[in-house]
Structure formats: structure tokens, C-alpha cells
Design a protein around this motif. Sequence first.
Motif, PDB file in Angstrom:
ATOM      1  N   LEU A 296       0.827  -1.209   0.000  1.00 42.43           N
ATOM      2  CA  LEU A 296       0.000   0.000   0.000  1.00 42.43           C
ATOM      3  C   LEU A 296       0.858   1.253   0.000  1.00 42.43           C
ATOM      4  CD1 LEU A 296      -2.709  -1.022   2.636  1.00 42.43           C
ATOM      5  CD2 LEU A 296      -3.018  -0.855   0.172  1.00 42.43           C
ATOM      6  N   VAL A 297       1.905   1.241   0.785  1.00 42.75           N
ATOM      7  CA  VAL A 297       2.741   2.428   0.954  1.00 42.75           C
ATOM      8  C   VAL A 297       3.482   2.787  -0.338  1.00 42.75           C
ATOM      9  CG1 VAL A 297       4.811   3.281   2.146  1.00 42.75           C
ATOM     10  CG2 VAL A 297       2.990   2.159   3.439  1.00 42.75           C
ATOM     11  N   ILE A 298       3.871   1.782  -1.109  1.00 37.12           N
ATOM     12  CA  ILE A 298       4.753   2.026  -2.247  1.00 37.12           C
ATOM     13  C   ILE A 298       4.028   2.592  -3.467  1.00 37.12           C
ATOM     14  CG2 ILE A 298       4.670  -0.142  -3.555  1.00 37.12           C
ATOM     15  CD1 ILE A 298       7.840   1.660  -2.287  1.00 37.12           C
ATOM     16  N   ILE A 299       2.678   2.502  -3.520  1.00 30.80           N
ATOM     17  CA  ILE A 299       1.942   2.984  -4.692  1.00 30.80           C
ATOM     18  C   ILE A 299       2.117   4.487  -4.906  1.00 30.80           C
ATOM     19  CG2 ILE A 299      -0.369   3.304  -5.659  1.00 30.80           C
ATOM     20  CD1 ILE A 299       0.639   0.509  -6.038  1.00 30.80           C
ATOM     21  N   PRO A 300       1.835   5.365  -3.925  1.00 30.62           N
ATOM     22  CA  PRO A 300       2.060   6.799  -4.160  1.00 30.62           C
ATOM     23  C   PRO A 300       3.526   7.135  -4.396  1.00 30.62           C
ATOM     24  CG  PRO A 300       1.552   6.407  -1.844  1.00 30.62           C
ATOM     25  CD  PRO A 300       1.265   5.131  -2.582  1.00 30.62           C
ATOM     26  N   VAL A 347      -0.369  10.869   4.824  1.00 29.96           N
ATOM     27  CA  VAL A 347      -1.180  11.301   5.972  1.00 29.96           C
ATOM     28  C   VAL A 347      -2.570  10.659   5.913  1.00 29.96           C
ATOM     29  CG1 VAL A 347      -2.266  13.281   7.097  1.00 29.96           C
ATOM     30  CG2 VAL A 347       0.084  13.461   6.263  1.00 29.96           C
ATOM     31  N   GLY A 348      -3.183  10.660   4.728  1.00 28.22           N
ATOM     32  CA  GLY A 348      -4.501  10.049   4.575  1.00 28.22           C
ATOM     33  C   GLY A 348      -4.489   8.564   4.888  1.00 28.22           C
ATOM     34  N   LEU A 349      -3.455   7.853   4.404  1.00 31.19           N
ATOM     35  CA  LEU A 349      -3.348   6.415   4.671  1.00 31.19           C
ATOM     36  C   LEU A 349      -3.126   6.157   6.153  1.00 31.19           C
ATOM     37  CD1 LEU A 349      -3.224   3.533   3.570  1.00 31.19           C
ATOM     38  CD2 LEU A 349      -0.783   3.869   3.124  1.00 31.19           C
ATOM     39  N   TYR A 376       3.723   3.192   9.501  1.00 33.91           N
ATOM     40  CA  TYR A 376       4.556   2.952   8.312  1.00 33.91           C
ATOM     41  C   TYR A 376       4.238   3.912   7.173  1.00 33.91           C
ATOM     42  CZ  TYR A 376       7.264   0.060   5.021  1.00 33.91           C
ATOM     43  OH  TYR A 376       8.194  -0.392   4.126  1.00 33.91           O
ATOM     44  N   ALA A 377       2.971   4.360   7.066  1.00 32.88           N
ATOM     45  CA  ALA A 377       2.568   5.204   5.933  1.00 32.88           C
ATOM     46  C   ALA A 377       3.444   6.449   5.765  1.00 32.88           C
ATOM     47  CB  ALA A 377       1.093   5.589   6.082  1.00 32.88           C
TER      48      ALA A 377
END
Length: 537
Positions: A296-300, A347-349, A376-377
Motif C-alpha cells: 500500500l505504501v509504495i503505490i504513491p 497522511v490520509g493512509l 509505516y505510511a
Amino acid sequence: MSNIVRGTMLLTGASFLSKFLGMIYVIPFNSLVGATGGTLFAYAYTPYNIFISLSTVGVPLAVSKFVAKYNAVGDYETGMRMFRTGMALMIGTGVLAFFAMFFSADWLAAQMITSQDAKSITSADVAFVIKMVSFALILIPAMSIVRGFFQGHHSMGPTAISQIMEQIVRIAFILGGSFVIVSVLNGSVIAAVGFSTFSAFLGAVASCFVLWVYWRKRQPYIQRQLQQQIYTHDLRTRDMLAELFRYAGPFILVGLATPVYQLIDQFTFERAMVASNQEDIWAFAYSAMNFYGHKLVIIPVTLATGLSLAILPEMTKSFTQKNSVFLEKQINQALQIIMFLILPAAVGLSILSKEAYGTLFGIDNIQISGQLLAWYAPVALVFGLFTVSSSILQSINQQRFAVISLSAGVLVKLLFNIQLIYVFGAKGAIFGTALAAGIAVILNLWRISTAIQFSYKQLMKRTILIGIFIAIMCLIIILLRFLLYLVVPEGRFGMSIVLTVCVVAGGMVYLGLAYYSTLMERVLGRRIGFLDKLFRR
């Protein structure tokens, strides 16, 4: 600069789609193999990624640069000679990497896993999946050379299509094989993950087939170029290799950072959690953090760094021409894109971490997984800044300093990781990564500033404005989430409703503020046509 979005689609579209597919498939994969399977999968792929980097040593991208350079002056024969030499080199290093990884698997696993409890993950399980993934090393380096050769001819199609095909075939075998082994044959999760890691080899076979088709199609054109050639530099093989490795050095650094941090976690996480009497949750916590959460973190990060890196060729040109005004503008833009895209996403995640993890991967132990994802986000920001700042150093001929900053970060992670995990539990590993990557980023930014007297004033001013917009976005999200939980049902379905509404509303608020304030066009360097039509501006 005005063609930045178009250039981004060409340079990063395939990579982003591949990463997106890599995030989506873990949802059904999690349902099949759970947290234990996710942890095993991560334990195989982290050393595999490092072996890939070491076996290719940046040569494919360097071949691309080398071929493009000599093609530009009409010397196609030298580029072809480099391709043959690089292919032989990559076949050799690929086979050596395979043997090294396969036969070191038992030793690596024994260093990573100290507990031999049959109810948990054992070192034998980890060794098995490492051996299964190692077969892909036979093909990947040579395959990457072919991609680099096509890119040197300014042909991005073969790389893009083969990359996507590799991912699709790999995912199909991961999900299909896991389903058959677990649900049809009632096999073990260990066997399912072992086949899933072997799917990297099957994906590489599919990619090689695509590249072979392109090679057959383009071969007559390449032969015509060679026949029409008038002059060749007639470089010795030794001189060609020396030039190649001058190009190759910087390319290996950026890609190694995250796998190295994760590898340190693999050697320290389990033993630190056991030492702090948290052995019951270590496997779940590791998968929630370094496998499912990382997806999830790596997408943005992928999208934002792709936008920023699209500027780098022009940045290198400005530095070479000593055009300091344009260079400062381009560096500012590259860094501002990271802040503009990654900061609100992180921040949103973080705020919606329970909803995001629960919706995608299930609500078992959601208090643990949600909390880990929330911590982690924000690390996504330092990942993005490290990638871009290291590339900026390369464009201003300071690539050697990236070795120093990366080494400093790795040293900090090594020194403090076990202590942080022991004190803070599973999230201590996240603190260790954030501290290590943060120090590397600070060093990189300092070096950029001192090397070309670059000022961060504009970046800081726009970051403050971005922060104000994010604060407004967060208030909307928190209020909406509170109101929605008054009416939506409990459980995974309710979380999915909250996540969808909050993401759409928060994203629209942030992008609307950025659009109407003209921050968006100032950061991206152009107006966004479809938004102009949508808002009739």
C-alpha cells in the motif's frame, strides 16, 4: 517542462501498472495463505531483490545509455558489440547469482530464524522458499540487457509490454497455483508459497518470449542500420567495459535502499520480538508491515517518483550547460512533486490505516495491523525523497555521495534496529527504517545545497501551503469517518464504505484546494486540461 505528464506516462506507466497489479493480487493471496504465507513470501523476495541488483550491477540501464550515446553519432556497431558483451556478462552473473543464492539459502534462513517451533515459521521453511525463487536469477539479468538495448534505441514498447506480461503471468501462477495447492489438494501454505516464489521464473520466461518476438520484428531494421554505418570507434572490449561500469555505478544505489533495510529486518525482527516476549505475533506483524502494508505504501511513491524522475534528463542538461536558473527550477519542481503527492497520500493512509488494511486484507488482529500501517505510511515520504535526491545528485555529478548517504542510513539501521524493536515492539522496525532513510535524505539534501548553492526556501513555502491543505483534508476525513460509523455496519464491509467515502471526499478537497489556489499547476509545471474543463476554469 510542459510535457512532464506525457513524459511520465511513457517513462512510468508500465512500472506503475506493474506495481498496482502487485498490490491488487495480494488481496486474494492473503485470503489463501494468510499472514504466515505473506511473511514467508517477503523472506524469499527481499534477498532475491538484492541478488538481482548485485547480479545486474546497474548494467542494463548503463547499456541503454551507452547504446543511445553511440547511436546518436551513427556508430551502431559499437552499440551492438556492447550488447553482445553485456549479454555474455549478464548470463554469467545470473548463473553465479543463482548458485550463490540457492546454496546459501540454508545459512541465510538459519541466521534469520532462531526459533524452531513447528507451529511457527522455521528456518527450513524460509530456506525452501529462497531456493524456489532463486531460479529466476538465471533469466532476469540477461532479459534486462535486452530491455536496456531496446531503450537505447529509444524503443520503450518492448520493456513496457514485457514488464506487464511478466507481472501478469507471475500473478496468474501465484494465485492459480496457491488456490490449487491449498483449496483443491489441501496442501500446506509452505508448498503454496514455494510455488508462488517459483512463479518469478515463469514470469521471466513469459517476458523473454515477448522480447524475442520484438527482437525478430526489429532485427531487419537493426541490420539495415549496421549496413549503412560509415564510421566506428573500434573500442577495445576493456575500454567498453570500463565506460559501461562508469555509467552503471549510480544506477544500483537507489534500488538497493529499501531491500537492504528490509533485509536487516529479516535478520533482526524475529529474534528481537522473541527476546521481548512477543513471539506469538512476530510473523503476523512482519507480514502486516513489510509485505501487505508495504504494498500500500509504495503505490504513491511509485507515481510521485516517476513524475519527479521525468525531469532528470533536462536537469542533467541544465547542469552540463551551467544554466543555474533552470537547474534550480527543475530541482525545486522535482522535490515539490514528492511533497505534493506523497505527503497527503501518506497522511490520509495513516488516518485511514485500519479501514485500508481491514478492507483489503481482513480484520483479524486489525488493532495490530492498523497501528503498524499508521506508523509505516509516513515513511513513504522519506522513501520518495531518497529516490529523487539520489537521482538529483547523479544529475549534478555528485553520485558518489549517494554511496555515503546510503551507507550512513544502513549503519544506523544496523546499530539501532534490535534495540528499537525491543523497546517499541514491532513498530520499532518502522522507526529504524524511518531514522535510517531520514538521515540518508538529510545528507543528500545537504550535499545538493552545498554543491550548487541551492536554496530550499521555495520548497519550504509550498510545503507549508501543502500542509495547510492537508490539515483541512484531515478534518474532513475525521469528521466523515465519525459520522459514517454511526450508520454503517461493523466489520469489513462497513470499513470498505468508510474507506471509499473518506478517500473520495478527502482527495477531492485536497485536489480542489490545490487546483483553485494554482498550487497544482505551479508544482506540475502546466495546467491540467481535463480539470479546466471540469471546473470551467
